[in-house]
Design a protein around this motif. Sequence first.
Motif, mmCIF file in Angstrom:
data_model
loop_
_atom_site.group_PDB
_atom_site.id
_atom_site.type_symbol
_atom_site.label_atom_id
_atom_site.label_comp_id
_atom_site.label_asym_id
_atom_site.label_seq_id
_atom_site.Cartn_x
_atom_site.Cartn_y
_atom_site.Cartn_z
ATOM 1 N N PRO A 1 19.684 -8.041 -16.584
ATOM 2 C CA PRO A 1 20.360 -9.127 -17.365
ATOM 3 C C PRO A 1 19.498 -10.350 -16.944
ATOM 4 O O PRO A 1 18.871 -10.314 -15.936
ATOM 5 C CB PRO A 1 21.870 -9.157 -16.896
ATOM 6 N N ALA A 2 19.411 -11.376 -17.940
ATOM 7 C CA ALA A 2 18.886 -12.542 -17.598
ATOM 8 C C ALA A 2 19.420 -13.647 -16.465
ATOM 9 O O ALA A 2 20.839 -13.324 -16.210
ATOM 10 C CB ALA A 2 18.846 -13.507 -18.917
ATOM 11 N N LEU A 3 18.624 -14.269 -15.733
ATOM 12 C CA LEU A 3 19.178 -14.806 -14.734
ATOM 13 C C LEU A 3 19.909 -16.257 -14.964
ATOM 14 O O LEU A 3 19.455 -16.932 -15.999
ATOM 15 C CB LEU A 3 17.826 -15.447 -13.667
ATOM 16 N N ILE A 4 21.067 -16.243 -14.362
ATOM 17 C CA ILE A 4 21.840 -17.442 -14.879
ATOM 18 C C ILE A 4 21.344 -18.443 -14.214
ATOM 19 O O ILE A 4 20.999 -19.865 -14.791
ATOM 20 C CB ILE A 4 23.284 -17.244 -14.560
ATOM 21 N N PHE A 5 21.295 -18.580 -12.829
ATOM 22 C CA PHE A 5 20.479 -19.776 -11.928
ATOM 23 C C PHE A 5 19.000 -19.195 -11.990
ATOM 24 O O PHE A 5 18.950 -18.405 -10.823
ATOM 25 C CB PHE A 5 21.108 -19.942 -10.794
ATOM 26 N N GLY A 6 18.068 -19.640 -12.542
ATOM 27 C CA GLY A 6 16.766 -19.219 -12.554
ATOM 28 C C GLY A 6 15.907 -19.746 -11.354
ATOM 29 O O GLY A 6 14.752 -20.377 -11.558
#
Length: 116
Positions: free
Chosen positions: A35-40
């Motif tokens: 999944p895409a990072l929430i806090f990148g």
Amino acid sequence: MYYKFNGVTQRLVGAAASAAYNPQGLKPIVATESPALIFGTTTKLASDLPATDSFLGKNKVPDLQKLFQKADGLPVHLKRGVPDKLLYRTTMALTIGGTIYCLVALYMASQPRNQK
């Protein structure tokens, strides 16, 4: 022969290998993308950090190894001098005091109370 649990009859029934290894309610394993990072926020690898940033103190391990491996007849838990002796004696005093307290409490509990 392979078996699986039949949800209708509540018994084990014969099944094919694919049905036995993928029971009801579970899906076969499918490769998915992460999944895409929430806090990148970026992370630094340990190999990317300079050696001075990771640890700023003096390495005391070799000195402590020399101290603890010295053949002076003292047990390891007393090798560092007065603080170790103080901790050891405090621990022994609390242990002996607790044992005496438990024995007194056991003696008092074993005696019948006076009837007035």
